[in-house]
Design a protein around this motif. Structure first.
Motif, PDB file in Angstrom:
ATOM      1  N   LYS A 174      12.610   2.049   2.266  1.00  0.00           N
ATOM      2  CA  LYS A 174      13.130   1.644   3.581  1.00  0.00           C
ATOM      3  C   LYS A 174      12.399   0.412   4.102  1.00  0.00           C
ATOM      4  O   LYS A 174      13.006  -0.463   4.718  1.00  0.00           O
ATOM      5  CB  LYS A 174      13.010   2.796   4.567  1.00  0.00           C
ATOM      6  CG  LYS A 174      13.995   3.905   4.295  1.00  0.00           C
ATOM      7  CD  LYS A 174      13.808   5.070   5.228  1.00  0.00           C
ATOM      8  CE  LYS A 174      14.796   6.175   4.834  1.00  0.00           C
ATOM      9  NZ  LYS A 174      14.228   7.489   4.922  1.00  0.00           N
ATOM     10  N   LEU A 175      11.095   0.354   3.855  1.00  0.00           N
ATOM     11  CA  LEU A 175      10.305  -0.787   4.316  1.00  0.00           C
ATOM     12  C   LEU A 175      10.551  -2.039   3.483  1.00  0.00           C
ATOM     13  O   LEU A 175      10.452  -3.161   3.982  1.00  0.00           O
ATOM     14  CB  LEU A 175       8.809  -0.442   4.273  1.00  0.00           C
ATOM     15  CG  LEU A 175       8.334   0.602   5.270  1.00  0.00           C
ATOM     16  CD1 LEU A 175       6.916   1.050   4.928  1.00  0.00           C
ATOM     17  CD2 LEU A 175       8.391   0.047   6.688  1.00  0.00           C
ATOM     18  N   MET A 176      10.847  -1.841   2.199  1.00  0.00           N
ATOM     19  CA  MET A 176      11.041  -2.965   1.265  1.00  0.00           C
ATOM     20  C   MET A 176      12.336  -2.749   0.482  1.00  0.00           C
ATOM     21  O   MET A 176      12.311  -2.484  -0.728  1.00  0.00           O
ATOM     22  CB  MET A 176       9.846  -3.052   0.300  1.00  0.00           C
ATOM     23  CG  MET A 176       8.517  -3.220   0.976  1.00  0.00           C
ATOM     24  SD  MET A 176       7.124  -3.249  -0.189  1.00  0.00           S
ATOM     25  CE  MET A 176       7.052  -1.541  -0.718  1.00  0.00           C
ATOM     26  N   PRO A 177      13.474  -2.842   1.135  1.00  0.00           N
ATOM     27  CA  PRO A 177      14.736  -2.485   0.478  1.00  0.00           C
ATOM     28  C   PRO A 177      15.115  -3.378  -0.700  1.00  0.00           C
ATOM     29  O   PRO A 177      15.976  -3.004  -1.488  1.00  0.00           O
ATOM     30  CB  PRO A 177      15.772  -2.593   1.604  1.00  0.00           C
ATOM     31  CG  PRO A 177      15.160  -3.497   2.612  1.00  0.00           C
ATOM     32  CD  PRO A 177      13.671  -3.266   2.518  1.00  0.00           C
TER      33      PRO A 177
ATOM     34  N   VAL B 260      12.457  -3.907  -6.273  1.00  0.00           N
ATOM     35  CA  VAL B 260      12.953  -3.173  -7.440  1.00  0.00           C
ATOM     36  C   VAL B 260      11.986  -2.070  -7.853  1.00  0.00           C
ATOM     37  O   VAL B 260      12.404  -0.955  -8.183  1.00  0.00           O
ATOM     38  CB  VAL B 260      13.210  -4.146  -8.613  1.00  0.00           C
ATOM     39  CG1 VAL B 260      13.538  -3.396  -9.889  1.00  0.00           C
ATOM     40  CG2 VAL B 260      14.331  -5.117  -8.262  1.00  0.00           C
ATOM     41  N   MET B 261      10.686  -2.353  -7.830  1.00  0.00           N
ATOM     42  CA  MET B 261       9.703  -1.356  -8.265  1.00  0.00           C
ATOM     43  C   MET B 261       9.700  -0.131  -7.339  1.00  0.00           C
ATOM     44  O   MET B 261       9.530   0.995  -7.805  1.00  0.00           O
ATOM     45  CB  MET B 261       8.311  -1.976  -8.348  1.00  0.00           C
ATOM     46  CG  MET B 261       7.302  -1.085  -9.038  1.00  0.00           C
ATOM     47  SD  MET B 261       7.782  -0.506 -10.693  1.00  0.00           S
ATOM     48  CE  MET B 261       7.682  -2.001 -11.628  1.00  0.00           C
ATOM     49  N   ALA B 262       9.907  -0.350  -6.046  1.00  0.00           N
ATOM     50  CA  ALA B 262       9.980   0.781  -5.113  1.00  0.00           C
ATOM     51  C   ALA B 262      11.149   1.696  -5.487  1.00  0.00           C
ATOM     52  O   ALA B 262      11.002   2.922  -5.546  1.00  0.00           O
ATOM     53  CB  ALA B 262      10.114   0.281  -3.678  1.00  0.00           C
ATOM     54  N   TRP B 263      12.302   1.100  -5.758  1.00  0.00           N
ATOM     55  CA  TRP B 263      13.479   1.893  -6.126  1.00  0.00           C
ATOM     56  C   TRP B 263      13.286   2.575  -7.479  1.00  0.00           C
ATOM     57  O   TRP B 263      13.699   3.724  -7.668  1.00  0.00           O
ATOM     58  CB  TRP B 263      14.731   1.021  -6.134  1.00  0.00           C
ATOM     59  CG  TRP B 263      15.147   0.655  -4.742  1.00  0.00           C
ATOM     60  CD1 TRP B 263      14.986  -0.555  -4.126  1.00  0.00           C
ATOM     61  CD2 TRP B 263      15.757   1.514  -3.779  1.00  0.00           C
ATOM     62  NE1 TRP B 263      15.462  -0.491  -2.837  1.00  0.00           N
ATOM     63  CE2 TRP B 263      15.944   0.768  -2.601  1.00  0.00           C
ATOM     64  CE3 TRP B 263      16.162   2.842  -3.798  1.00  0.00           C
ATOM     65  CZ2 TRP B 263      16.526   1.295  -1.458  1.00  0.00           C
ATOM     66  CZ3 TRP B 263      16.750   3.382  -2.653  1.00  0.00           C
ATOM     67  CH2 TRP B 263      16.922   2.615  -1.507  1.00  0.00           C
ATOM     68  N   TYR B 264      12.637   1.886  -8.412  1.00  0.00           N
ATOM     69  CA  TYR B 264      12.370   2.480  -9.724  1.00  0.00           C
ATOM     70  C   TYR B 264      11.456   3.708  -9.591  1.00  0.00           C
ATOM     71  O   TYR B 264      11.748   4.774 -10.142  1.00  0.00           O
ATOM     72  CB  TYR B 264      11.744   1.443 -10.660  1.00  0.00           C
ATOM     73  CG  TYR B 264      11.157   2.045 -11.911  1.00  0.00           C
ATOM     74  CD1 TYR B 264      11.977   2.571 -12.898  1.00  0.00           C
ATOM     75  CD2 TYR B 264       9.780   2.107 -12.099  1.00  0.00           C
ATOM     76  CE1 TYR B 264      11.450   3.145 -14.051  1.00  0.00           C
ATOM     77  CE2 TYR B 264       9.245   2.671 -13.242  1.00  0.00           C
ATOM     78  CZ  TYR B 264      10.074   3.189 -14.208  1.00  0.00           C
ATOM     79  OH  TYR B 264       9.548   3.764 -15.331  1.00  0.00           O
ATOM     80  N   CYS B 265      10.370   3.554  -8.865  1.00  0.00           N
ATOM     81  CA  CYS B 265       9.429   4.664  -8.697  1.00  0.00           C
ATOM     82  C   CYS B 265      10.071   5.823  -7.942  1.00  0.00           C
ATOM     83  O   CYS B 265       9.865   6.993  -8.280  1.00  0.00           O
ATOM     84  CB  CYS B 265       8.163   4.185  -7.985  1.00  0.00           C
ATOM     85  SG  CYS B 265       7.168   3.050  -8.967  1.00  0.00           S
TER      86      CYS B 265
ATOM     87  N   ALA C  36       0.837  -1.206   0.000  1.00  0.00           N
ATOM     88  CA  ALA C  36       0.000   0.000   0.000  1.00  0.00           C
ATOM     89  C   ALA C  36       0.868   1.250   0.000  1.00  0.00           C
ATOM     90  O   ALA C  36       0.523   2.249  -0.633  1.00  0.00           O
ATOM     91  CB  ALA C  36      -0.948  -0.001   1.195  1.00  0.00           C
ATOM     92  N   GLN C  37       2.002   1.200   0.696  1.00  0.00           N
ATOM     93  CA  GLN C  37       2.935   2.337   0.721  1.00  0.00           C
ATOM     94  C   GLN C  37       3.470   2.611  -0.685  1.00  0.00           C
ATOM     95  O   GLN C  37       3.465   3.744  -1.150  1.00  0.00           O
ATOM     96  CB  GLN C  37       4.090   2.031   1.673  1.00  0.00           C
ATOM     97  CG  GLN C  37       5.034   3.183   1.892  1.00  0.00           C
ATOM     98  CD  GLN C  37       4.500   4.195   2.878  1.00  0.00           C
ATOM     99  OE1 GLN C  37       3.700   3.887   3.741  1.00  0.00           O
ATOM    100  NE2 GLN C  37       4.936   5.420   2.758  1.00  0.00           N
ATOM    101  N   LEU C  38       3.909   1.567  -1.356  1.00  0.00           N
ATOM    102  CA  LEU C  38       4.423   1.711  -2.716  1.00  0.00           C
ATOM    103  C   LEU C  38       3.345   2.230  -3.661  1.00  0.00           C
ATOM    104  O   LEU C  38       3.569   3.165  -4.432  1.00  0.00           O
ATOM    105  CB  LEU C  38       4.976   0.372  -3.212  1.00  0.00           C
ATOM    106  CG  LEU C  38       5.393   0.297  -4.674  1.00  0.00           C
ATOM    107  CD1 LEU C  38       6.452   1.335  -5.014  1.00  0.00           C
ATOM    108  CD2 LEU C  38       5.887  -1.101  -5.004  1.00  0.00           C
ATOM    109  N   ASN C  39       2.162   1.647  -3.600  1.00  0.00           N
ATOM    110  CA  ASN C  39       1.088   2.066  -4.506  1.00  0.00           C
ATOM    111  C   ASN C  39       0.614   3.486  -4.224  1.00  0.00           C
ATOM    112  O   ASN C  39       0.260   4.215  -5.158  1.00  0.00           O
ATOM    113  CB  ASN C  39      -0.063   1.070  -4.445  1.00  0.00           C
ATOM    114  CG  ASN C  39       0.298  -0.240  -5.116  1.00  0.00           C
ATOM    115  OD1 ASN C  39       1.072  -0.274  -6.056  1.00  0.00           O
ATOM    116  ND2 ASN C  39      -0.240  -1.331  -4.618  1.00  0.00           N
ATOM    117  N   LEU C  40       0.615   3.897  -2.959  1.00  0.00           N
ATOM    118  CA  LEU C  40       0.277   5.281  -2.625  1.00  0.00           C
ATOM    119  C   LEU C  40       1.288   6.229  -3.261  1.00  0.00           C
ATOM    120  O   LEU C  40       0.920   7.234  -3.882  1.00  0.00           O
ATOM    121  CB  LEU C  40       0.229   5.474  -1.110  1.00  0.00           C
ATOM    122  CG  LEU C  40      -0.002   6.903  -0.616  1.00  0.00           C
ATOM    123  CD1 LEU C  40      -1.332   7.447  -1.120  1.00  0.00           C
ATOM    124  CD2 LEU C  40       0.075   6.948   0.906  1.00  0.00           C
ATOM    125  N   GLY C  41       2.560   5.902  -3.141  1.00  0.00           N
ATOM    126  CA  GLY C  41       3.603   6.737  -3.744  1.00  0.00           C
ATOM    127  C   GLY C  41       3.486   6.795  -5.255  1.00  0.00           C
ATOM    128  O   GLY C  41       3.682   7.847  -5.864  1.00  0.00           O
TER     129      GLY C  41
END
Length: 108
Positions: A54-57, A60-65, A28-33
């Motif tokens: 930080k929550l999901m180091p 890959v998609m978190a770092w990409y976004c 949900a954190q990633l999708n909100l961002g």
């Protein structure tokens, strides 16, 4: 569902509520961002996506976004660091950035 329909304002509302009600639901954190990024709310997107990283180091998609958000804010140094992290986690992530992944046995 709403993101798939490009209805980012509605999706943002859903993910914001999920973030508050179920903080352990990390996606949900990633999708909100991602919603904030698509809506052009870059400072909020950077904050949210930084938390997602930080929550999901190893996501890959978190770092990409996060890299996209930093680049849109003009923070190329941070964008490049996030991009490098994504590609280090998965060399095939280079395609997300419009690059060819390294040849097998090569380094990014």
């Amino acid at each position: 569902f709403f993101m798939g329909l490009n209805r980012f304002p509605e999706a943002e509302g859903v993910y914001s509520l999920l973030n508050k009600a179920l903080p352990s639901m990390l996606s949900a954190q990633l999708n909100l961002g991602l919603c904030q990024l698509e809506l052009g709310r870059i400072p909020e997107a950077i904050d949210t996506l930084s938390k997602a990283c930080k929550l999901m180091p190893r996501n890959v998609m978190a770092w990409y976004c996060y890299s996209r958000a930093c680049a849109q804010a003009g923070n190329t140094q941070e964008a490049d660091l996030a991009k490098a992290k994504a590609i280090k986690l998965n060399p095939n992530a280079a395609t997300l950035f419009g690059e060819m992944p390294p040849a097998e046995g090569g380094t990014p």
